[in-house]
Design a protein around this motif. Structure first.
Motif, PDB file in Angstrom:
ATOM      1  N   VAL A 288      27.167   5.642  -0.642  1.00 22.33           N
ATOM      2  CA  VAL A 288      28.520   6.451  -0.724  1.00 22.33           C
ATOM      3  C   VAL A 288      28.329   7.876  -0.680  1.00 22.33           C
ATOM      4  O   VAL A 288      29.127   8.633  -0.162  1.00 22.33           O
ATOM      5  CB  VAL A 288      29.526   5.840  -1.787  1.00 22.33           C
ATOM      6  CG1 VAL A 288      30.963   6.796  -1.931  1.00 22.33           C
ATOM      7  CG2 VAL A 288      29.891   4.394  -1.710  1.00 22.33           C
ATOM      8  N   ALA A 289      27.473   8.124  -1.713  1.00 20.95           N
ATOM      9  CA  ALA A 289      27.280   9.775  -2.014  1.00 20.95           C
ATOM     10  C   ALA A 289      26.670  10.459  -0.693  1.00 20.95           C
ATOM     11  O   ALA A 289      27.200  11.534  -0.188  1.00 20.95           O
ATOM     12  CB  ALA A 289      26.161  10.080  -2.977  1.00 20.95           C
ATOM     13  N   ILE A 290      25.575   9.777   0.043  1.00 21.05           N
ATOM     14  CA  ILE A 290      25.134  10.459   1.287  1.00 21.05           C
ATOM     15  C   ILE A 290      26.037  10.385   2.431  1.00 21.05           C
ATOM     16  O   ILE A 290      26.324  11.368   3.278  1.00 21.05           O
ATOM     17  CB  ILE A 290      24.097   9.696   1.459  1.00 21.05           C
ATOM     18  CG1 ILE A 290      22.867   9.964   0.636  1.00 21.05           C
ATOM     19  CG2 ILE A 290      23.492  10.245   3.058  1.00 21.05           C
ATOM     20  CD1 ILE A 290      21.389   9.293   1.011  1.00 21.05           C
ATOM     21  N   ASN A 323      21.116  15.029  -5.889  1.00 21.06           N
ATOM     22  CA  ASN A 323      21.310  16.366  -6.148  1.00 21.06           C
ATOM     23  C   ASN A 323      20.774  17.467  -5.188  1.00 21.06           C
ATOM     24  O   ASN A 323      21.300  18.564  -5.138  1.00 21.06           O
ATOM     25  CB  ASN A 323      20.535  16.483  -7.406  1.00 21.06           C
ATOM     26  CG  ASN A 323      21.410  16.090  -8.726  1.00 21.06           C
ATOM     27  OD1 ASN A 323      22.391  15.783  -8.527  1.00 21.06           O
ATOM     28  ND2 ASN A 323      20.624  15.528  -9.605  1.00 21.06           N
ATOM     29  N   ASN A 324      19.582  17.283  -4.626  1.00 24.97           N
ATOM     30  CA  ASN A 324      18.987  18.217  -3.690  1.00 24.97           C
ATOM     31  C   ASN A 324      19.917  18.296  -2.478  1.00 24.97           C
ATOM     32  O   ASN A 324      20.118  19.089  -1.857  1.00 24.97           O
ATOM     33  CB  ASN A 324      17.758  17.670  -3.418  1.00 24.97           C
ATOM     34  CG  ASN A 324      16.529  17.843  -4.306  1.00 24.97           C
ATOM     35  OD1 ASN A 324      16.660  18.741  -5.233  1.00 24.97           O
ATOM     36  ND2 ASN A 324      15.449  17.116  -4.255  1.00 24.97           N
ATOM     37  N   LEU A 325      20.419  17.192  -1.989  1.00 28.83           N
ATOM     38  CA  LEU A 325      21.272  17.014  -0.859  1.00 28.83           C
ATOM     39  C   LEU A 325      22.649  17.885  -1.215  1.00 28.83           C
ATOM     40  O   LEU A 325      22.942  18.743  -0.365  1.00 28.83           O
ATOM     41  CB  LEU A 325      21.725  15.642  -0.452  1.00 28.83           C
ATOM     42  CG  LEU A 325      22.767  15.530   0.776  1.00 28.83           C
ATOM     43  CD1 LEU A 325      22.100  16.057   1.854  1.00 28.83           C
ATOM     44  CD2 LEU A 325      22.833  13.950   1.113  1.00 28.83           C
ATOM     45  N   ARG A 431      15.063  20.709   3.394  1.00 30.18           N
ATOM     46  CA  ARG A 431      15.754  21.056   2.062  1.00 30.18           C
ATOM     47  C   ARG A 431      16.982  22.280   2.313  1.00 30.18           C
ATOM     48  O   ARG A 431      18.051  21.923   1.875  1.00 30.18           O
ATOM     49  CB  ARG A 431      14.885  21.421   0.754  1.00 30.18           C
ATOM     50  CG  ARG A 431      14.257  20.195   0.385  1.00 30.18           C
ATOM     51  CD  ARG A 431      13.465  20.487  -1.150  1.00 30.18           C
ATOM     52  NE  ARG A 431      12.530  21.555  -0.856  1.00 30.18           N
ATOM     53  CZ  ARG A 431      11.092  21.577  -0.610  1.00 30.18           C
ATOM     54  NH1 ARG A 431      10.731  19.990  -0.362  1.00 30.18           N
ATOM     55  NH2 ARG A 431      10.571  22.388  -0.429  1.00 30.18           N
ATOM     56  N   ALA A 432      16.398  23.020   2.977  1.00 32.52           N
ATOM     57  CA  ALA A 432      17.124  24.427   3.199  1.00 32.52           C
ATOM     58  C   ALA A 432      18.219  24.019   4.133  1.00 32.52           C
ATOM     59  O   ALA A 432      19.493  24.804   3.667  1.00 32.52           O
ATOM     60  CB  ALA A 432      16.225  25.491   3.799  1.00 32.52           C
ATOM     61  N   LEU A 433      18.214  23.415   5.016  1.00 41.14           N
ATOM     62  CA  LEU A 433      19.183  23.287   6.283  1.00 41.14           C
ATOM     63  C   LEU A 433      20.016  22.075   6.388  1.00 41.14           C
ATOM     64  O   LEU A 433      20.609  21.650   7.156  1.00 41.14           O
ATOM     65  CB  LEU A 433      18.244  23.613   7.619  1.00 41.14           C
ATOM     66  CG  LEU A 433      18.072  25.028   7.781  1.00 41.14           C
ATOM     67  CD1 LEU A 433      17.269  25.040   9.371  1.00 41.14           C
ATOM     68  CD2 LEU A 433      18.851  26.168   7.749  1.00 41.14           C
TER      69      LEU A 433
END
Length: 460
Positions: A288-290, A323-325, A431-433
């Motif tokens: 669900v989160a993704i 969290n990273n996403l 991670r950055a994009l």
């Protein structure tokens, strides 16, 4: 004839190994991979890698295990993941060709019957997809009859195989669950697909018996957690429950429910109330989160969602990933500047991402040598978008590709060298994009989505 000879060779190897072992629980799983795409094979139980092995000079592998936790396993040979059902004492062998992975796969040896049956049912179900999709035009009663007929054919095949080969009860119940839950996915999807195909404004009224199977749904069956039909059913099921719950209780808010904060908060609450089995619970919360985070929403709503996610999912094993996403998506909001990442152009010069065609409208798309089919599809779509949007500059970024192959593909496909960039640090860029690829998911920053793993961003 070749297949028989290959299996005979591997079979002799397994028999020889068995002769030196007194442990009746020892498990052998061996195979040959034609046209391998990697040198490694990894065996999983759930998400845990229990062993890995390199292919030998003949592209063969042998796993030898003292014992196993009996049940469904997976083996991975990049980029394919395939079921294998293992019980203690099994001596199983397989052969496959990566050019036609599922269709070429065959099992032999002790344990072959349940694995070949699993594969047969999977392929039958795959071949029926278009047929089942055509059923969504039908009225609920006729749809139910036709769907039940397909399900019962598979259950009859299972019962016949059980009589002939005497599977363990655990194996029988696992295959049965796969058949039943896969059929129930189509029932969960029916009202939405029927509305789409019929053009009706509201969901079609369903007879009382339509969802009767829900009385037997097992929300906490640990043995089925990684069985694809069971997990996919849960995803459809909670989406359906969230929609109908919202329709009943939320009035006008339903108009913004799909793909937005309101709908996904319903899903979080339903999972929290119905699922206690931790692995399934964690995985459904993650899904669900993704799904929510990868679909553009305001920064305020995104923060609201992540607060509810952590409150309800608590010590979710996927928290770091989520969290990273989340942090990446917040940093990629339309009001934020692009990260100062350094890429390389065809001439080998450093290029700062935020400086690419600065002051102009730019679309960045991503491709990889590892996904050649996808790469070909992307460049076709980019060519089409260039014609439709001549005021935009389209810049390709190659990831997970070594420099030599990157240059080779740019030359081979006649790509504009001034519009192609390369970097060797995939994780840094991902991670950055927010270049995110969990089962081919997609994300865009205020731009045009081309395809999975082709995330599109605009900078002005």
């Amino acid at each position: 004839m070749n297949r028989l000879l290959h299996f005979t060779f591997i079979g002799l190897l397994l028999v020889g190994c068995q002769g030196t072992e007194e442990n009746s629980n020892r498990v052998f799983f061996a195979g040959e991979i034609v046209n391998p795409t990697d040198r490694q094979v990894v065996l999983y139980k759930g998400e845990k890698a229990i062993d890995s092995i390199e292919l030998d000079e003949n592209n063969r592998f042998v796993f030898s295990l003292d014992s196993v936790q009996e049940g469904l396993h997976h083996f991975y040979h990049h980029p394919e993941l395939q079921y294998v059902y293992l019980e203690n004492g099994d001596s199983l062998q397989t052969r496959l060709n990566t050019v036609d992975f599922d269709e070429s796969l065959v099992f032999s040896g002790k344990g072959e019957e349940i694995n070949n049956l699993l594969l047969e049912i999977f392929l039958d179900t795959e071949q029926e997809e278009d047929l089942v999709y055509s059923f969504y035009d039908l009225e609920p009663a006729v749809f139910s009859l036709k769907l039940d007929s397909l399900r019962n054919n598979k259950l009859n095949l299972l019962d016949k195989s059980m009589t002939e080969f005497e599977f363990s009860n655990k194996a029988y119940e696992m295959v049965k669950a796969g058949i039943v839950y896969n059929s129930n996915i189509s029932r969960e999807a029916y009202p939405f697909y029927h509305r789409r195909r019929s053009g009706e404004n509201e969901l079609h009224e369903l007879p009382d018996y339509f969802y009767k199977y829900r009385e037997n749904v097992d929300y906490n069956n640990q043995e089925l957690t990684y069985l694809r039909p069971y997990y996919n059913f849960m995803k459809f099921h909670f989406g359906n429950l969230a929609y109908t719950t919202c329709k009943k209780n939320c009035g006008n808010n339903l108009k913004v429910a799909s793909k937005k904060l309101h709908f996904n908060k319903h899903q979080l609450k339903l999972i929290d109330s119905l699922i206690s089995q931790k692995e399934l619970r964690d995985n459904l919360f993650r899904n669900v989160a993704i799904d929510y985070l990868l679909k553009h929403d305001s920064e305020e709503n995104t923060k609201n969602f992540i607060e509810d996610f952590h409150k309800l999912s608590k010590n979710n094993k996927h928290n770091k990933e989520i969290n990273n996403l989340y942090e990446g998506i917040i940093s990629m909001q339309p009001t934020k500047a692009l990260p100062a990442l350094t890429f390389y152009n065809y001439d080998g010069d450093d290029v700062i991402l935020s400086e690419v065609n600065k002051g102009e409208q730019v679309v960045f798309y991503f491709w990889s040598y590892e996904e050649l089919g996808h790469f070909k599809n992307v460049i076709k779509q980019v060519a089409k978008l260039k014609a439709e949007h001549p005021s935009y500059h389209f810049v390709g970024i190659s990831l997970r590709t070594d420099e030599k192959r990157w240059r080779g593909l740019v030359d081979a496909y006649g790509l504009d060298k001034n519009e192609q960039l390369w970097i060797n640090d995939y994780n840094k860029v991902a991670r950055a994009l927010v270049v995110y690829d969990p089962n081919k998911s997609i994300i865009a920053k205020d731009g045009i989505i081309i395809d999975a793993f082709a995330n599109i961003y605009k900078s002005f």
